[in-house]
Design a protein around this motif. Structure first.
Motif, PDB file in Angstrom:
ATOM      1  N   GLY A   1       5.758  -1.369  -7.332  1.00 50.33           N
ATOM      2  CA  GLY A   1       4.849  -1.341  -8.141  1.00 50.33           C
ATOM      3  C   GLY A   1       3.584  -0.922  -7.432  1.00 50.33           C
ATOM      4  O   GLY A   1       2.329  -0.669  -8.059  1.00 50.33           O
TER       5      GLY A   1
ATOM      6  N   PRO B  11       4.080   2.756 -12.024  1.00 49.12           N
ATOM      7  CA  PRO B  11       2.393   2.805 -11.556  1.00 49.12           C
ATOM      8  C   PRO B  11       1.712   1.646 -12.513  1.00 49.12           C
ATOM      9  O   PRO B  11       0.763   1.166 -12.046  1.00 49.12           O
ATOM     10  CB  PRO B  11       2.004   3.977 -12.047  1.00 49.12           C
TER      11      PRO B  11
ATOM     12  N   VAL C 129       3.113   1.998   3.378  1.00 45.64           N
ATOM     13  CA  VAL C 129       4.066   0.970   3.569  1.00 45.64           C
ATOM     14  C   VAL C 129       5.168   1.076   2.457  1.00 45.64           C
ATOM     15  O   VAL C 129       6.103   0.948   2.690  1.00 45.64           O
ATOM     16  CB  VAL C 129       3.378  -0.344   3.663  1.00 45.64           C
TER      17      VAL C 129
ATOM     18  N   THR D 122       0.962  -1.204   0.102  1.00 41.15           N
ATOM     19  CA  THR D 122      -0.001  -0.008   0.053  1.00 41.15           C
ATOM     20  C   THR D 122       1.075   1.282  -0.024  1.00 41.15           C
ATOM     21  O   THR D 122       2.052   1.356   0.490  1.00 41.15           O
ATOM     22  CB  THR D 122      -0.848   0.023   1.356  1.00 41.15           C
TER      23      THR D 122
HETATM   24  P1  NAP Z   1      -3.504  -6.701  -2.237  1.00 40.75           P
HETATM   25  O1  NAP Z   1      -4.138  -7.934  -3.245  1.00 40.75           O
HETATM   26  O2  NAP Z   1      -4.549  -5.848  -1.381  1.00 40.75           O
HETATM   27  O3  NAP Z   1      -2.017  -6.884  -1.603  1.00 40.75           O
HETATM   28  C1  NAP Z   1      -1.629  -6.082  -0.780  1.00 40.75           C
HETATM   29  C2  NAP Z   1      -0.742  -6.692   0.196  1.00 40.75           C
HETATM   30  O4  NAP Z   1       0.038  -5.523   0.952  1.00 40.75           O
HETATM   31  C3  NAP Z   1      -1.283  -7.712   1.001  1.00 40.75           C
HETATM   32  O5  NAP Z   1      -0.357  -8.834   1.253  1.00 40.75           O
HETATM   33  C4  NAP Z   1      -1.175  -6.977   2.296  1.00 40.75           C
HETATM   34  O6  NAP Z   1      -1.330  -7.818   3.555  1.00 40.75           O
HETATM   35  C5  NAP Z   1      -0.115  -6.108   2.283  1.00 40.75           C
HETATM   36  N1  NAP Z   1      -0.101  -5.057   3.217  1.00 40.75           N
HETATM   37  C6  NAP Z   1      -1.302  -4.238   3.314  1.00 40.75           C
HETATM   38  N2  NAP Z   1      -1.025  -3.258   4.306  1.00 40.75           N
HETATM   39  C7  NAP Z   1       0.250  -3.831   4.744  1.00 40.75           C
HETATM   40  C8  NAP Z   1       0.977  -3.094   5.906  1.00 40.75           C
HETATM   41  N3  NAP Z   1       0.391  -2.018   6.795  1.00 40.75           N
HETATM   42  N4  NAP Z   1       2.145  -3.678   6.154  1.00 40.75           N
HETATM   43  C9  NAP Z   1       2.668  -4.545   5.555  1.00 40.75           C
HETATM   44  N5  NAP Z   1       1.901  -5.226   4.366  1.00 40.75           N
HETATM   45  C10 NAP Z   1       0.734  -4.665   4.186  1.00 40.75           C
HETATM   46  O7  NAP Z   1      -3.481  -5.555  -3.388  1.00 40.75           O
HETATM   47  P2  NAP Z   1      -2.684  -5.879  -4.919  1.00 40.75           P
HETATM   48  O8  NAP Z   1      -3.731  -5.953  -5.895  1.00 40.75           O
HETATM   49  O9  NAP Z   1      -1.706  -6.965  -5.050  1.00 40.75           O
HETATM   50  O10 NAP Z   1      -1.855  -4.595  -5.235  1.00 40.75           O
HETATM   51  C11 NAP Z   1      -0.875  -3.837  -4.567  1.00 40.75           C
HETATM   52  C12 NAP Z   1      -0.330  -2.852  -4.991  1.00 40.75           C
HETATM   53  O11 NAP Z   1       0.265  -2.830  -6.361  1.00 40.75           O
HETATM   54  C13 NAP Z   1      -1.442  -1.574  -4.845  1.00 40.75           C
HETATM   55  O12 NAP Z   1      -0.928  -0.558  -4.661  1.00 40.75           O
HETATM   56  C14 NAP Z   1      -2.147  -1.533  -6.310  1.00 40.75           C
HETATM   57  O13 NAP Z   1      -2.483  -0.299  -6.788  1.00 40.75           O
HETATM   58  C15 NAP Z   1      -0.710  -1.919  -7.102  1.00 40.75           C
HETATM   59  N6  NAP Z   1      -0.738  -2.378  -8.255  1.00 40.75           N
HETATM   60  C16 NAP Z   1       0.278  -2.030  -9.199  1.00 40.75           C
HETATM   61  C17 NAP Z   1       0.503  -2.589 -10.591  1.00 40.75           C
HETATM   62  C18 NAP Z   1       1.505  -2.136 -11.487  1.00 40.75           C
HETATM   63  O14 NAP Z   1       1.447  -2.642 -12.494  1.00 40.75           O
HETATM   64  N7  NAP Z   1       2.530  -1.352 -11.053  1.00 40.75           N
HETATM   65  C19 NAP Z   1      -0.920  -3.392 -11.130  1.00 40.75           C
HETATM   66  C20 NAP Z   1      -1.501  -3.856 -10.125  1.00 40.75           C
HETATM   67  C21 NAP Z   1      -1.849  -3.346  -8.668  1.00 40.75           C
HETATM   68  P3  NAP Z   1      -2.539  -8.332   4.307  1.00 40.75           P
HETATM   69  O15 NAP Z   1      -3.100  -9.393   3.567  1.00 40.75           O
HETATM   70  O16 NAP Z   1      -2.141  -8.454   5.617  1.00 40.75           O
HETATM   71  O17 NAP Z   1      -3.358  -6.926   4.273  1.00 40.75           O
END
Ligand code: NAP
Length: 266
Positions: free
Chosen positions: A99, A126, A81, A78
């Motif tokens: 990412g 992004p 973090v 996030t």
């Molecule tokens: P997600 O499924 O919600 O995964 C987020 C991960 O971060 C989970 O493992 C979560 O753990 C962990 N997390 C949340 N809060 C935390 C904290 N305070 N300390 C440590 N870990 C923490 O999200 P996602 O879809 O994988 O996306 C993750 C990020 O990538 C987002 O910012 C999204 O916008 C971005 N993204 C980027 C791209 C790109 O191409 N650059 C593509 C897609 C997504 P818990 O399960 O314990 O909450």
């Protein structure tokens, strides 16, 4: 070839799981550990969905980087973090590939300053999908000829930030070449707040959040008697992984901050 030692932060997340699998399956990458706020001291192989992929789990980033001494930290968590992870990584001599979306201009400035001070590379992307990068580049090309443009970005309803990092980045790239313009009618009035979307440099950005979607964007240009629509769709999270691989390989050769994968695509 010497293997690139990698830690993945957010391994249980949707993107994190794909990244773990990418690192595990890439010959010149080595998954030395993961950063997870749960399961400290355990091993990834004990968690569901990792099919025996072995890596020690840490919850404390300082301890993790100090003990494992990775080359690269891939962050998919996030914004709050992710920023803390990127700063700590650079201070520990580790190159971040981020990412995670939602970083502010101030965050990017701070990371830029740290990269210069430490002479270390960092990539903030992004969007890791190569097709999305091309969508941004094509939009920038079109913006020279069309100064009226609106962006519609569509994502799954678990997304935390709006507008998406890709939409903001697209607007920034368009603003570099577009003749400055406040779009719409000069006297337009929203009868319902937010109806015209976010305003970035006079361009309007609309965010759609629905279950069933992954990551999609269309950039619509308008001029007298014509419109031009440029659209990209990511149908699954594997679509991002060739970009993650490219970023990890490139960050090892960098000593500056790079914001956006388009800056390392030839
Ligand atoms: P997600 O499924 O919600 O995964 C987020 C991960 O971060 C989970 O493992 C979560 O753990 C962990 N997390 C949340 N809060 C935390 C904290 N305070 N300390 C440590 N870990 C923490 O999200 P996602 O879809 O994988 O996306 C993750 C990020 O990538 C987002 O910012 C999204 O916008 C971005 N993204 C980027 C791209 C790109 O191409 N650059 C593509 C897609 C997504 P818990 O399960 O314990 O909450």
């Amino acid at each position: 070839m010497k293997k690139i030692k990698i830690v993945v932060a957010g391994p249980r997340g949707r993107m994190g799981q794909e990244a773990v699998s990418l690192v595990h399956n890439t010959e010149h990458f080595e998954l030395v550990g993961v950063l997870d706020r749960k399961n400290n001291g355990g091993n990834l192989s004990e968690l569901d969905g990792f099919n025996g992929i072995s890596a020690p789990i840490y919850s404390d980033i300082e301890e993790c980087l100090h003990e494992l001494r990775p080359d690269v930290l891939i962050d998919l968590t996030t914004p709050e973090v992710g920023m803390k992870h990127a700063v700590t990584a650079l201070k520990s001599g580790v190159r971040p590939v981020v990412g995670t979306t939602g970083f502010s201009k101030e965050d990017l400035e701070e990371l830029n300053r740290l990269c210069q001070e430490k002479e270390l590379g960092c990539i903030i992307a992004p969007n890791f999908a190569v097709g999305a990068i091309l969508m941004m580049k094509f939009s920038q090309m079109a913006a020279k000829y069309f100064s009226d443009v609106e962006i519609i970005e569509l994502h799954h309803d678990k997304k935390l930030d709006a507008p998406s990092g890709t939409a903001v980045k697209t607007a920034d790239m368009i603003a570099q070449v577009r003749q400055e313009k406040q779009q719409g009618h000069p006297n337009e009035k929203e009868t319902h707040s937010g109806a015209r979307g976010a305003n970035i440099e006079g361009m309007r950005i609309h965010s759609v959040r629905l279950p069933g979607l992954i990551a999609h964007q269309q950039v619509i240009f308008g001029a007298e008697g014509q419109t031009l629509t440029i659209r990209h769709d990511s149908y699954n999270r594997a679509s991002f992984m060739s970009g993650v691989k490219m970023a990890v390989e490139n960050v090892m050769k960098l000593d500056v901050l790079v914001y956006g994968l388009e800056n390392i695509l030839d």
